[in-house]
Design an enzyme around this catalytic site. Structure first.
Site, PDB file in Angstrom:
ATOM      1  N   ASP A  14      -0.713  -6.703  -1.351  1.00  0.00           N
ATOM      2  CA  ASP A  14      -1.577  -6.227  -0.266  1.00  0.00           C
ATOM      3  C   ASP A  14      -2.347  -7.411   0.314  1.00  0.00           C
ATOM      4  OD1 ASP A  14      -2.916  -4.430   1.378  1.00  0.00           O
ATOM      5  OD2 ASP A  14      -4.463  -4.011  -0.114  1.00  0.00           O
ATOM      6  N   GLU A  63      -1.706 -10.553   5.135  1.00  0.00           N
ATOM      7  CA  GLU A  63      -1.477 -10.915   6.568  1.00  0.00           C
ATOM      8  C   GLU A  63      -1.719 -12.389   6.834  1.00  0.00           C
ATOM      9  OE1 GLU A  63      -3.259  -8.269   5.413  1.00  0.00           O
ATOM     10  OE2 GLU A  63      -1.476  -7.036   5.694  1.00  0.00           O
ATOM     11  N   ASP A 121      -3.405   1.110   6.309  1.00  0.00           N
ATOM     12  CA  ASP A 121      -4.535   2.043   6.268  1.00  0.00           C
ATOM     13  C   ASP A 121      -4.558   3.037   7.426  1.00  0.00           C
ATOM     14  OD1 ASP A 121      -5.081   0.576   4.066  1.00  0.00           O
ATOM     15  OD2 ASP A 121      -6.812  -0.469   4.915  1.00  0.00           O
TER      16      ASP A 121
HETATM   17  C1  GLC Z   1      -6.407  -2.216   1.537  1.00  0.00           C
HETATM   18  C2  GLC Z   1      -5.058  -1.523   1.359  1.00  0.00           C
HETATM   19  C3  GLC Z   1      -5.278  -0.223   0.624  1.00  0.00           C
HETATM   20  C4  GLC Z   1      -5.960  -0.490  -0.705  1.00  0.00           C
HETATM   21  C5  GLC Z   1      -7.282  -1.219  -0.486  1.00  0.00           C
HETATM   22  C6  GLC Z   1      -7.924  -1.642  -1.789  1.00  0.00           C
HETATM   23  O1  GLC Z   1      -7.204  -1.482   2.391  1.00  0.00           O
HETATM   24  O2  GLC Z   1      -4.407  -1.331   2.572  1.00  0.00           O
HETATM   25  O3  GLC Z   1      -4.048   0.427   0.432  1.00  0.00           O
HETATM   26  O4  GLC Z   1      -6.195   0.707  -1.371  1.00  0.00           O
HETATM   27  O5  GLC Z   1      -7.048  -2.381   0.291  1.00  0.00           O
HETATM   28  O6  GLC Z   1      -7.096  -2.473  -2.518  1.00  0.00           O
END
Ligand code: GLC
Length: 781
Positions: A406, A409, A487
């Site tokens: 995650d 980007e 998200d």
């Molecule tokens: C980001 C991700 C989400 C995750 C959060 C905490 O917002 O897109 O899926 O739960 O971070 O890690």
């Protein structure tokens, strides 16, 4: 901004070279019908390699001069070139008006870069980019009725025409229906005219944009802010052929382990061992099958990647074993931000190999993400990828089955030298990745991180298939990771939008993708979660996930009647597994997406090309999900042919529209005539040696179906079992080859009660069931 023309040309080794006062270009032909146009400016910029393309062998083109310009031919395909003013004619597409920007943004001189880009965020804000600051743009003349698809993960409807789309990966924590860009950058466009598709792949990692008849109705514009312009032209004419060609170039997914196609439960967060055990209890108590639990950032010790909190997860291997006994896997999140802290082994070992991104003064670039302060690995270097891969040992030894990448980007909450704090930031465009600028590497960051993870898993866990999920990515991300759409919120609009978003991801080579079921932000309701779980049962990746601040949305969160419907949807997912797995094997072999727009299989039907809220799952199933609250029925378009309601067996003739009821205990689904669909019992299977195997079919003169079978993980052999059948109006005869040890059943939908059959028959609600023994079964009416 200057227009580019060419004055000289020559054919050398079957490659056309063009020379002009402001640019040079090469036009090359490749085996498989591809053409590649490469333009550059200064001799030192001539492109040597590609971050993602595996080029097929080049073929020599022949050249012919005609009144209008030059005609280049190779392997039966032709492209025409006009030197001045420059234009290109290929497969009914006309490119013209090539432009080069005045001030190159790609210079490595730090001061000039800072001036040109004004820091990392400016790249995004100054997104309009007219006129081009540096780089190239080329126009594509529009034709009435043309549609555009692809471009990866985008908001909006299926057809991407009428807007300008930016390729610049971005954290989008509060996604709105018109936002662009999101987390992924796929400079791959499909142009669709009268049933024919062609692909344009811009092999440039620098910030680029596709203006699709937005500024001017009469023409589109492809622009890049880098030192070269590298455009691949890919013929169709059918969508399947185009996807096969595109993924041959940028890569195909690995066959996933079978469990990955099951139902996944996630939340930010299940913060400790007790909450995970409570969750598993919930699934057992409610008799809902589950394949994996996902651990979000709170499992870590103070957001230090590759650690477990010693208080909240005192014994991860024990927890993993307990879950494994229930058939449930554990997937953990891993973010790229490494806590900058003396004595923390990941930071220290990274520093030893000089692994982190630098600022323009060549010092470690420091910022904040979840950990504070944080530094970012430079995944553009192979030794850094290898080091990162190694770090996974700690998680794998605990028994973790897959990795979730995650914030890649890369996202930042704060970056040194930038006074503002907030989400949606990234690294400065003039940050350094070795000799490269972040501006060049930015779009690749998620791809290269996923590559490091994927290669690490392969090295550390020989004999098991890697499973990685990534938020960010670039063209070819499917080679290393599955993708989810980030998200979203618990809005009906976001559920509806996930359909075209996932369809275009699939058309961009990302066969395995999904959206957070129930919505990540905001509060779901029982009805929304029910509808979304039914839709999600058809996503390639089925995961329910929600944010810390939102209401709970585990399958039982809203009680009855919702719980019952959601249980049915999840069990249905497991029933579909043989079909999904067969499609997964096809994706790995030839790049075909699992979820496909109607035009994929019906390109000549103009009505089908406009449908964005229905889709095909593989070639055999057509889905028309309910996407509105309180919806009782919806309009459904069925293309030419006979279609059988999956649930009732009722037959419909296409092409045409019908009004279909949308009860809460199903997703409206039609089975295509002549197809046999492989299904299983609605529970997780231990392997892909399907037992029982259930063939669901419709009465048609000729029947055909296939199912892929193997161990469900590892690299052992696999094979396809084939079902064929014939029906003469009175007698249906089906046979399967080869035979297996498994119990095989035939389910015939839309049939009347039979007179005689080869074995014991049961007949319920329009579905006739009988065993297939010795490889054959027959029924007579
Ligand atoms: C980001 C991700 C989400 C995750 C959060 C905490 O917002 O897109 O899926 O739960 O971070 O890690």
């Amino acid at each position: 901004m200057r227009n580019v023309n060419f004055e000289d040309y020559r054919l050398e080794d079957g490659v056309l070279w063009l020379d002009g006062p402001q640019s040079r270009a090469r036009l090359e032909a490749y085996e498989g019908g591809y053409w590649r146009l490469l333009i550059w400016h200064r001799p030192e910029d001539e492109k040597k390699g590609s971050w993602v393309v595996d080029a097929p062998p080049r073929v020599a083109a022949t050249l012919e001069r005609s009144a209008g310009g030059l005609a280049l031919r190779a392997a039966g395909a032709e492209i025409r070139v006009r030197l001045k003013p420059f234009a290109l004619f290929w497969e009914g597409l006309e490119f013209a008006d090539l432009q080069v920007g005045e001030q190159p943004t790609w210079t490595t001189d730090a001061a000039a870069v800072a001036e040109a880009l004004v820091g990392g965020t400016a790249l995004r804000e100054a997104e309009d980019g007219y006129p081009l600051a540096g780089g190239y743009a080329i126009h594509l003349l529009e034709r009435e009725g043309r549609r555009y698809f692809g471009l990866g993960e985008r908001t909006g409807f299926l057809d991407k025409k009428g807007r300008r789309w930016l390729n610049w990966t971005a954290d989008s924590p509060e996604q709105q229906p018109g936002d662009d860009p999101l987390y992924q950058a796929h400079p791959f466009l499909i142009a669709f005219d009268e049933g024919r598709v062609r692909g344009l792949y811009l092999d440039e990692s620098w910030k680029s944009s596709f203006d699709l008849a937005f500024r001017e109705a009469g023409r589109s514009r492809i622009a890049v802010e880098g030192p070269t312009f590298d455009l691949w032209l890919l013929p169709g004419p059918e969508p399947a052929a185009l996807l096969e060609r595109y993924t041959a170039l940028v890569g195909r997914p690995w066959l996933p382990p079978l469990w990955a196609l099951g139902y996944h439960q996630c939340r930010w967060s299940y913060p400790d061992e007790q909450s995970v055990e409570g969750l598993i209890e919930g699934f057992k108590r409610h008799e809902i099958p589950l394949s994996a639990v996902w651990l979000d950032i709170d499992y870590m010790d103070g957001y230090r990647v590759f650690t477990f909190s010693p208080y909240r997860f005192p014994d991860p291997p024990r927890l993993v074993r307990r879950l494994a006994a229930e058939g449930v896997r554990v997937v953990t999140i891993v973010d790229p931000g490494v806590k900058k802290e003396a004595g923390y082994p990941v930071y220290e070992s990274g520093r030893k190999i000089d692994a982190f991104v630098k600022n323009r003064r060549e010092e470690e670039l420091v910022g904040e993400v979840w950990p504070r302060p944080a530094v970012w690995p430079d995944f553009s270097r192979s030794e850094v990828r290898r080091w990162w891969g190694e770090q996974h040992r700690a998680l794998l030894e605990a028994g973790v089955a897959g990795i979730w990448n995650d914030m890649n980007e890369p996202a930042a909450f704060a970056v040194e030298g930038d006074e503002t704090f907030g989400v949606g930031k990234t690294l400065p465009a003039d940050a350094r990745h070795g000799a490269r600028l972040h501006a060049e590497v930015h779009n690749l960051y998620g791809l290269l991180m996923s590559r490091a993870t994927h290669e690490g898993l392969r090295r550390l866990r020989e004999g098991r298939r890697p499973f990685v999920l990534s938020r960010s990515g670039f063209a070819g991300i499917q080679r290393y990771a599955w993708v989810w759409t980030g998200d979203n919120s618990s809005y009906w609009e976001h559920m509806a939008m996930s359909v075209p978003m996932l369809l275009n991801l699939g058309l961009s080579g990302v066969a395995f993708c999904g959206a957070d079921i129930g919505g990540f932000r905001g509060d779901a309701s029982g009805e929304l979660l029910t509808r979304w779980t039914w839709l999600g049962a058809l996503y390639p990746f089925m995961r329910n996930h929600s944010a810390k601040t939102s209401r709970r949305q585990e399958p039982w969160a809203f009680g009855e009647p919702w719980l019952g419907y959601i249980r049915q949807a999840i069990r249905f997912r497991y029933q579909l597994q043989p079909y999904l797995y067969t499609l997964a094997e096809e994706a790995a072999r030839s790049g075909q997406p699992l979820m496909r727009p109607l035009f994929y299989h019906f390109p000549d039907d103009p009505e089908a090309a406009g449908v964005y809220d229905q889709f095909m799952l593989g070639p055999d199933l057509l889905a028309a999900p309910a996407l509105r609250p309180g919806q009782q029925r919806r309009l459904v378009y069925l293309p030419a042919g006979r279609w059988y309601d999956f649930w009732t067996g009722e037959a419909e003739a296409g092409p045409g529209w019908l009004v279909a009821p949308t009860p809460l205990d199903r997703v409206p689904l039609w089975l295509r005539e002549g197809r046999a669909l492989p299904l299983s019992a609605g529970r997780p299977a231990k392997s892909a040696h399907w037992d029982p195997l259930v063939w669901r079919l419709t009465p048609s003169d000729r029947l055909e179906g296939q199912v892929y079978t193997d161990d469900g993980d590892g690299y052992g052999p696999g094979e396809r079992l084939k079902l064929t059948g014939r029906f003469d109006g009175k007698r249906l005869l089906v046979s399967q080859e080869p035979l297996t040890e498994a119990e095989v059943l035939i389910e015939l939908v839309g049939a009347a009660e039979p007179r005689a059959a080869s074995g014991p028959v049961s007949f319920r609600r329009g579905v006739l069931r009988l065993p297939l023994r010795g490889g054959e079964a027959w029924v007579e009416w």
